[in-house]
Structure formats: C-alpha cells, structure tokens
Design a protein around this motif. Structure first.
Motif, mmCIF file in Angstrom:
data_model
loop_
_atom_site.group_PDB
_atom_site.id
_atom_site.type_symbol
_atom_site.label_atom_id
_atom_site.label_comp_id
_atom_site.label_asym_id
_atom_site.label_seq_id
_atom_site.Cartn_x
_atom_site.Cartn_y
_atom_site.Cartn_z
ATOM 1 N N THR A 13 0.852 -1.175 0.000
ATOM 2 C CA THR A 13 0.000 0.000 0.000
ATOM 3 C C THR A 13 0.891 1.229 0.000
ATOM 4 O O THR A 13 1.994 1.208 0.520
ATOM 5 N N ARG A 16 -0.412 7.166 3.397
ATOM 6 C CA ARG A 16 -1.253 8.361 3.359
ATOM 7 C C ARG A 16 -0.498 9.624 2.958
ATOM 8 O O ARG A 16 -1.039 10.447 2.240
ATOM 9 N N TYR A 19 -0.479 10.465 -0.972
ATOM 10 C CA TYR A 19 -1.648 11.045 -1.621
ATOM 11 C C TYR A 19 -1.852 12.505 -1.219
ATOM 12 O O TYR A 19 -2.249 13.320 -2.047
ATOM 13 N N PRO A 70 -7.557 13.747 1.070
ATOM 14 C CA PRO A 70 -6.459 12.996 1.697
ATOM 15 C C PRO A 70 -6.013 13.605 3.027
ATOM 16 O O PRO A 70 -5.489 12.896 3.887
ATOM 17 N N ILE A 73 -8.216 11.978 5.577
ATOM 18 C CA ILE A 73 -7.761 10.609 5.815
ATOM 19 C C ILE A 73 -6.468 10.611 6.642
ATOM 20 O O ILE A 73 -6.314 9.826 7.581
ATOM 21 N N ALA A 74 -5.548 11.505 6.319
ATOM 22 C CA ALA A 74 -4.267 11.562 7.041
ATOM 23 C C ALA A 74 -4.467 11.863 8.521
ATOM 24 O O ALA A 74 -3.712 11.371 9.361
ATOM 25 N N HIS A 81 -14.408 12.213 5.545
ATOM 26 C CA HIS A 81 -13.989 11.942 4.166
ATOM 27 C C HIS A 81 -15.146 11.325 3.371
ATOM 28 O O HIS A 81 -15.417 11.730 2.239
ATOM 29 N N LYS A 150 -8.382 5.352 -4.099
ATOM 30 C CA LYS A 150 -7.475 6.506 -4.078
ATOM 31 C C LYS A 150 -6.630 6.602 -5.341
ATOM 32 O O LYS A 150 -6.352 7.698 -5.819
#
Length: 180
Positions: A13, A16, A19, A70, A73-74, A81, A150
């Motif tokens: 992956t 974070r 992105y 993002p 999300i971070a 989100h 994403k």
C-alpha cells in the motif's frame, strides 16, 4: 519430493502522506499555471464570460476538495472523508457538464489556444472529460476498496492537469489568449 510454497504477494500500500503530497503538488501546478493568466482574465475588457467563471469556480472547488480529502484521511477523519465524498461525486458531475460547456463555448467563440487546431482541441478536450468522468465513476464504484479508490481518484485529477500545466510552459502569453 519437496514442496514448494509460493508466498502470496504482499499487499503493498502507498502511505497516506503520498496522496496528500500528490494532491498538494497537483494543486500547486494548477494554481501556478492559472496564476499566469487569471489576473488578466479579470482585468481585460471585455472580461471572460460568466460561463467560464463558473467553470473556473467548479474546477477550483475540485482542487480544494482533492487536497482536503487525503488531509481528512491523514488525520483519521474517515467519516468526514466519506460524507464529503458524496459532495465530490456531485461536483464531478458538475465538472463534466462545465467541461463540455466550456469546450463548446471555446470552439464557438474561437477561444482556443493558438497552438491548437480547433478540431484537435475539441476532440482532445472531450476525450479528457470522458477519461476524467470514467475514472471518477470507477473511483466511486471502488470506494470500499481503498487502494483502488485513491488511485483512481488520483488518476482522474492527473487527467485534468493539462490546462494548468500548459500555462506553466514557456510558450508565450499570446498562445493562451483568445483569437478574437
């Protein structure tokens, strides 16, 4: 006889920060590019038509949303989100409509950059709009699979970098002015 164990490929992956960083870089490209022409767009008489102002506002909202998502999300705000994501889906629809409207307006009133033949400008813009719409639709459909979601949303936004990037290139300001 020996047995051979084939390990499943590790699920790699992308973190974070990647992105969020990419969204900031793309926002910088768009802001940097349009800062070359937007001040003149507001100063010249006659100014840009209202349709192009709406187009610019809708696309600016997308860039802001693309940086915000993002960032949510971070910081761990997944619920926010997701909630804001539905606004993004509606905004992407507005971008589709405004992108087509702005392209047709540019063709009708010869507001095409001087280095593009009108037919190429029309076809390439419409293809780009379809690519953006398809990637966003796929991103929405894959929203429960975060790695796909994403990446698709990133690619969708990359697909609309052309106008901002084009304004950063050293081709002279007259190439970006309408031929009217």
């Amino acid at each position: 006889m020996t047995s051979l164990t084939i390990a499943r490929g590790s699920r790699r992956t992308v973190g974070r920060p990647f992105y969020l960083t990419m969204s900031l870089v793309m926002a910088a490209v768009i802001i940097g590019g349009f800062s070359q022409t937007v001040p003149d767009d507001f100063a010249q008489r006659p100014g840009l038509p209202f349709l192009l102002h709406i187009h610019g506002a809708v696309f600016t909202l997308w860039v802001l949303l693309f940086v915000a998502q993002p960032a949510f999300i971070a910081r761990g705000s997944i619920a926010l989100h997701r909630k804001i994501g539905w606004f993004g889906a509606a905004l992407a629809t507005a971008m589709l409509v405004m992108g087509v409207a702005a392209t047709l307006y540019a063709i009708r009133y010869d507001f095409v950059p001087g280095f593009f033949p009108r037919s190429i400008f029309l076809v390439m813009n419409l293809i780009g709009i379809c690519v953006f719409a398809g990637l966003v639709a796929a991103g929405i459909a894959m929203r429960k699979r975060a790695e796909w979601h994403k990446r698709l949303m990133l690619c969708a936004t990359i697909s609309i970098l052309g106008p901002g990037l084009g304004r950063l290139l050293p081709m002279g300001r007259s190439a970006l002015q309408p031929r009217w």
